[in-house]
Design a protein around this motif. Structure first.
Motif, PDB file in Angstrom:
ATOM      1  N   UNK A 243       0.855  -1.203   0.092  1.00  0.00           N
ATOM      2  CA  UNK A 243       0.355  -0.058  -0.310  1.00  0.00           C
ATOM      3  C   UNK A 243       0.861   1.038  -0.066  1.00  0.00           C
ATOM      4  N   UNK A 244       1.771   1.227   0.628  1.00  0.00           N
ATOM      5  CA  UNK A 244       2.716   2.423   0.948  1.00  0.00           C
ATOM      6  C   UNK A 244       3.502   3.158  -0.110  1.00  0.00           C
TER       7      UNK A 244
ATOM      8  N   UNK B 262       0.894   4.401  -2.742  1.00  0.00           N
ATOM      9  CA  UNK B 262       0.569   5.576  -2.451  1.00  0.00           C
ATOM     10  C   UNK B 262       1.861   6.343  -2.900  1.00  0.00           C
ATOM     11  N   UNK B 263       3.479   6.335  -3.069  1.00  0.00           N
ATOM     12  CA  UNK B 263       3.843   6.976  -3.575  1.00  0.00           C
ATOM     13  C   UNK B 263       4.783   6.585  -4.862  1.00  0.00           C
ATOM     14  N   UNK B 264       3.913   5.523  -5.238  1.00  0.00           N
ATOM     15  CA  UNK B 264       4.190   5.586  -6.605  1.00  0.00           C
ATOM     16  C   UNK B 264       4.426   6.763  -8.023  1.00  0.00           C
ATOM     17  N   UNK B 265       5.736   7.000  -8.347  1.00  0.00           N
ATOM     18  CA  UNK B 265       5.903   8.015  -8.402  1.00  0.00           C
ATOM     19  C   UNK B 265       5.443   8.466  -9.775  1.00  0.00           C
TER      20      UNK B 265
ATOM     21  N   UNK C  28      -7.037   4.939  -6.326  1.00  0.00           N
ATOM     22  CA  UNK C  28      -7.023   5.772  -4.589  1.00  0.00           C
ATOM     23  C   UNK C  28      -8.264   5.157  -4.191  1.00  0.00           C
ATOM     24  N   UNK C  29      -9.111   4.072  -4.852  1.00  0.00           N
ATOM     25  CA  UNK C  29     -10.460   3.583  -4.297  1.00  0.00           C
ATOM     26  C   UNK C  29      -9.524   2.193  -3.482  1.00  0.00           C
TER      27      UNK C  29
ATOM     28  N   UNK D 215      -7.477   2.204   0.404  1.00  0.00           N
ATOM     29  CA  UNK D 215      -7.795   1.959   1.269  1.00  0.00           C
ATOM     30  C   UNK D 215      -9.407   1.100   1.592  1.00  0.00           C
ATOM     31  N   UNK D 216      -9.443   0.603   1.330  1.00  0.00           N
ATOM     32  CA  UNK D 216     -10.325  -0.426   1.312  1.00  0.00           C
ATOM     33  C   UNK D 216      -9.424  -1.595   1.629  1.00  0.00           C
TER      34      UNK D 216
ATOM     35  N   UNK E 154      -6.679  -1.322   3.573  1.00  0.00           N
ATOM     36  CA  UNK E 154      -5.950  -1.066   4.527  1.00  0.00           C
ATOM     37  C   UNK E 154      -7.196  -0.972   5.748  1.00  0.00           C
ATOM     38  N   UNK E 155      -7.738  -0.966   5.221  1.00  0.00           N
ATOM     39  CA  UNK E 155      -9.197  -1.011   6.605  1.00  0.00           C
ATOM     40  C   UNK E 155      -9.367  -2.645   6.316  1.00  0.00           C
TER      41      UNK E 155
ATOM     42  N   UNK F  50      10.109   9.693  -3.999  1.00  0.00           N
ATOM     43  CA  UNK F  50       8.518  10.507  -3.810  1.00  0.00           C
ATOM     44  C   UNK F  50       8.951  11.930  -2.905  1.00  0.00           C
TER      45      UNK F  50
ATOM     46  N   UNK G  19       3.103  13.053  -2.828  1.00  0.00           N
ATOM     47  CA  UNK G  19       3.564  12.055  -2.095  1.00  0.00           C
ATOM     48  C   UNK G  19       3.891  11.431  -1.131  1.00  0.00           C
TER      49      UNK G  19
ATOM     50  N   UNK H  83       0.797  11.646   1.111  1.00  0.00           N
ATOM     51  CA  UNK H  83       0.461  10.252   0.913  1.00  0.00           C
ATOM     52  C   UNK H  83       0.988   9.599   1.982  1.00  0.00           C
TER      53      UNK H  83
ATOM     54  N   UNK I 272     -11.372   5.573   7.034  1.00  0.00           N
ATOM     55  CA  UNK I 272     -11.067   5.343   5.006  1.00  0.00           C
ATOM     56  C   UNK I 272     -12.160   6.818   4.227  1.00  0.00           C
TER      57      UNK I 272
ATOM     58  N   UNK J 133      -8.707   9.152   4.186  1.00  0.00           N
ATOM     59  CA  UNK J 133      -7.900   8.537   2.696  1.00  0.00           C
ATOM     60  C   UNK J 133      -8.474   8.332   1.872  1.00  0.00           C
ATOM     61  N   UNK J 134     -10.117   8.446   1.374  1.00  0.00           N
ATOM     62  CA  UNK J 134     -10.726   8.875   0.489  1.00  0.00           C
ATOM     63  C   UNK J 134     -10.470   9.755  -0.446  1.00  0.00           C
TER      64      UNK J 134
ATOM     65  N   UNK K 211      -6.930  10.664  -1.305  1.00  0.00           N
ATOM     66  CA  UNK K 211      -6.153  10.441  -2.795  1.00  0.00           C
ATOM     67  C   UNK K 211      -6.886  10.099  -3.785  1.00  0.00           C
ATOM     68  N   UNK K 212      -8.200  10.664  -3.663  1.00  0.00           N
ATOM     69  CA  UNK K 212      -9.883  10.940  -4.911  1.00  0.00           C
ATOM     70  C   UNK K 212     -10.059  12.604  -4.657  1.00  0.00           C
TER      71      UNK K 212
ATOM     72  N   UNK L 143     -18.845   4.912  -0.181  1.00  0.00           N
ATOM     73  CA  UNK L 143     -18.128   4.041  -0.253  1.00  0.00           C
ATOM     74  C   UNK L 143     -17.346   3.927   1.477  1.00  0.00           C
TER      75      UNK L 143
ATOM     76  N   UNK M 253     -17.622  -4.538   7.035  1.00  0.00           N
ATOM     77  CA  UNK M 253     -16.395  -4.369   7.714  1.00  0.00           C
ATOM     78  C   UNK M 253     -17.364  -4.989   9.385  1.00  0.00           C
TER      79      UNK M 253
END
Lengths: 506, 159
Positions: A216-217, A220-223, A388-389, A392-393, A395-396, B73, B79, B82, B110, B113-114, B117-118, B129, B137
């Motif tokens: 996940x890390x 989210x840090x992919x350039x 980006x969707x 987070x899912x 990680x939860x 990054x 980043x 992030x 969540x 984060x959403x 990130x979005x 969502x 959950x």
């Protein structure tokens, strides 16, 4: 055969079949999304398997991994990004086919080869494991000690470009495994007064952190932003496959055999099997010049090989409790949790459970055909789901799944710390799989050593007194010493080659 | 952060020394040569040897490998944020989930984060969502698998 028949109704139970179907869909999804691997699929499944009976739990892992390893082909062929490491060997070949507008041929070949290879691996597992278990019954703690050493050594040596880094990763895992109360003396080790640490570091949060959080890390840090799918529509997946499979039937057999054997080697899994098979295919092909230009021959070999490897990795895992790769390392952890201590005695005590696992291999591979077809057909939608969707899912899910193991947030602390450690390790070229193997096998290794020492009154030479034990010990120590001998030889050869290049006259 | 092998090797040598120090007063079982310290010390010994090998390799390759390079990054504030967000979310959940309860703490995690990130443009989708994920959950783990997820502040309103 009797066990096979008693196990059949256990697997064909509607509940178990539902679990298999759901985990199959889950595995396809995980494999098809680049970055989410078969190992991560297994890691995320473990918290759930914790709560269901052993047979559906193991069947879920078998199915999810078989599906994920095939599904890795999908982004490989469409985006030139392998969905799982096991598809990396032939990603360029498959993408070359897509560039010619033949994505359906690349994926169809991969799917059918995967089903046949997977079936072969399942047959090999079903017939070889019980025979090997009879041999393994003669083993004592001395042999187990050396087997565990051998498995760990192979894992460290194979799983990366630098064996020293692989070995250090393994030692980190072994060291983490010593945290907690020492079972022999009751001594608290590295607990720093923490009651939570007294119970030791549970491998499930550790593994979810090292595989899932680290990934996940990274995402989210992919350039670089992810690529878009090139081919607009996918045609008939099965068109012309009959002719291809019959033309390359020997390749199917060869890929399956290599995959099963490589998988059964401790430390080597499906990804290495695919690399070797692809190389062998090219080496012995009648048309090696076509390789790399979108030729299906290599896909048949390697595609069957990585799925066959899956069955192979379960052989040492079930028979000796020595994992063949990081997935079976997780499986061994699950087996212990389920009270099915891996090793030859499980074949005597709970044969119906073992045979149920074998049957679920067959069911999973049969199910791969329709589900894999669906995944190929819906691949465009699958690959369009934004990271980006998903992240987070995921990680939860990691947080809740980790919490569920001990009903305490301490697991999430372990997840966070080891996830960061794994992230740093991978940044610096340390492979993660050996650390997980070390974490799972560490207690077994120490226990086998201590038991043997108490039996032998502290005489270390006893480890070499029994013939099998001595043989295993000598092989292990030879592998340990091999870099000392091979290193200078290789360096001298490299130096010689370098001077020859500088001075072509000589 | 990527560091030269000499530095990571040196780190592992020091780490091994620390393990030796921490095992200094581990008990030895009467009549046995090998006590609770034996296994960690063997591992630490091997780690020290391999750490030294890495130091040698790193020094030999110092021309081609820089001593340290930052994460690629690190130049992008987005980043970096992030990365910190993911770590921060975990720390937040570890510290406050017991008190807030899973439904609230999980939703905060969540949803933030959403949203981050979005982007805020997708707020309605992210909200829907987030609620769906938290309810799913809570149902799957809390009800079906019977995991005692904390209810925290919502203790009186649990279903």
């Amino acid at each position: 055969m009797d066990h096979f028949l008693t196990a059949l109704p256990i697997v064909l139970d509607p509940y178990v079949l539902t679990v298999i179907l759901l985990s199959g869909l889950f595995g396809l999804f995980m494999g098809a999304i680049p970055g989410l691997s078969a190992t991560m699929a297994t890691a995320l499944l473990v918290p759930i398997t914790f709560f269901i009976p052993p047979v559906p739990a193991l069947a879920a892992i078998v199915t999810a991994t078989a599906m994920a390893i095939f599904a890795g082909d999908i982004p490989g062929a469409l985006l030139r990004i392998p969905g799982t490491p096991a598809s990396a060997a032939y990603t360029d070949e498959a993408f070359a086919l897509t560039r010619k507008g033949k994505a359906e041929l690349a994926l169809g070949t991969g799917l059918v080869a995967a089903v046949i290879g997977g079936m072969f691996g399942a047959v090999a597992l079903t017939f070889s494991a019980p025979i090997l278990a009879k041999v393994a019954l003669k083993f004592s703690s001395y042999e187990y000690f050396w087997l565990a050493c051998l498995g760990l050594t192979c894992a460290a040596f194979i799983s990366g470009s630098n064996p020293v880094k692989g070995a250090i990763s393994l030692l980190i895992g072994l060291l983490v495994a010593t945290v907690g109360l020492d079972p022999m003396s009751g001594q608290a080790r590295f607990t720093f007064g923490s009651v939570e640490l007294m119970g030791g570091i549970n491998f499930i949060p550790a593994m979810i952190g090292m595989f899932a959080l680290a990934e996940v890390l990274r995402v989210v840090t992919a350039t670089r932003p992810p690529d878009a799918v090139r081919q607009a529509s996918i045609g008939n997946v099965f068109a012309g496959l009959g002719a291809i499979m019959s033309k390359y039937r020997m390749n199917l057999l060869r890929g399956s055999v290599i995959g099963t054997l490589v998988g059964a080697l401790p430390g080597a899994g499906s990804d290495i099997a695919a690399w070797i098979s692809y190389a062998v295919s090219r080496r012995f092909s009648k048309e090696p010049e076509k390789f790399g230009t979108g030729h299906v021959e290599g896909l048949v070999d390697a595609g069957s090989s990585n799925n066959a490897g899956l069955g192979g990795t379960w052989v040492p895992a079930l028979v000796f409790g020595i994992p063949g790769d990081s997935i079976t390392a997780i499986v061994i952890g699950v087996l212990y949790v389920k009270g099915m201590n891996p090793g030859p005695t499980v074949f005597l005590d709970q044969p119906e459970l073992i045979y149920a696992v074998f049957i679920s291999f067959f069911v999973a591979n049969l199910l791969l055909l329709p589900l894999g077809y669906l995944a190929i057909k819906s691949s465009k939608q699958l690959l369009r789901i934004p990271r980006s969707v998903l992240m987070p899912i995921i990680l939860m899910f990691c947080m809740v799944g980790t919490f569920a193991i001990n009903n305490s947030v301490f697991g999430i602390v372990v997840l966070l710390v080891l996830g960061l450690v794994a992230y740093l390790m991978e940044e610096n070229g340390f492979p993660i799989a050996p650390a997980i193997l070390g974490l799972v096998l560490g207690p077994l290794l120490e226990d086998a050593f201590m038991t043997s020492m108490i039996k032998a009154n502290g005489q270390f030479a006893t480890f070499f007194e029994r013939p099998i034990s001595a043989g295993l010990g000598i092989v292990t120590i030879a592998i340990w010493l091999s870099p000392l001998v091979l290193g200078p030889v290789r360096r001298r050869r490299k130096a010689a080659a370098a001077t020859q290049q500088l001075d072509p006259e000589t | 952060m990527k560091v030269n092998d000499a530095i990571s090797g040196g780190f592992f040598v020091l780490f091994a020394a620390l393990v030796f120090y921490l095992t200094r007063d581990f008990r030895v079982m009467p009549g046995q040569n090998y006590g609770a310290a034996f296994f960690p010390r063997t591992i630490a010994g091997a780690m020290a040897v391999l750490g030294l090998v890495m130091v040698f390799q790193g020094v030999r390759n110092r021309g081609t490998e820089p001593w340290a390079t930052a994460f690629d990054w690190i130049g992008s504030p987005r980043l970096v944020a992030n990365f910190l967000l993911i770590v921060g979310i975990l720390v937040f959940y570890i510290l406050l989930s017991d008190w807030l309860g899973f439904p609230i703490a999980g939703f905060v995690c969540i949803f933030s984060m959403l949203m981050w990130l979005r982007g805020p443009g997708h707020w309605l989708g992210s909200l829907a969502l987030s609620i769906a994920v938290v309810v799913a959950l809570q149902y799957a783990f809390g009800e079906v698998l019977r995991v005692p997820l904390p209810w925290g502040l919502l203790q009186d309103y649990r279903w």
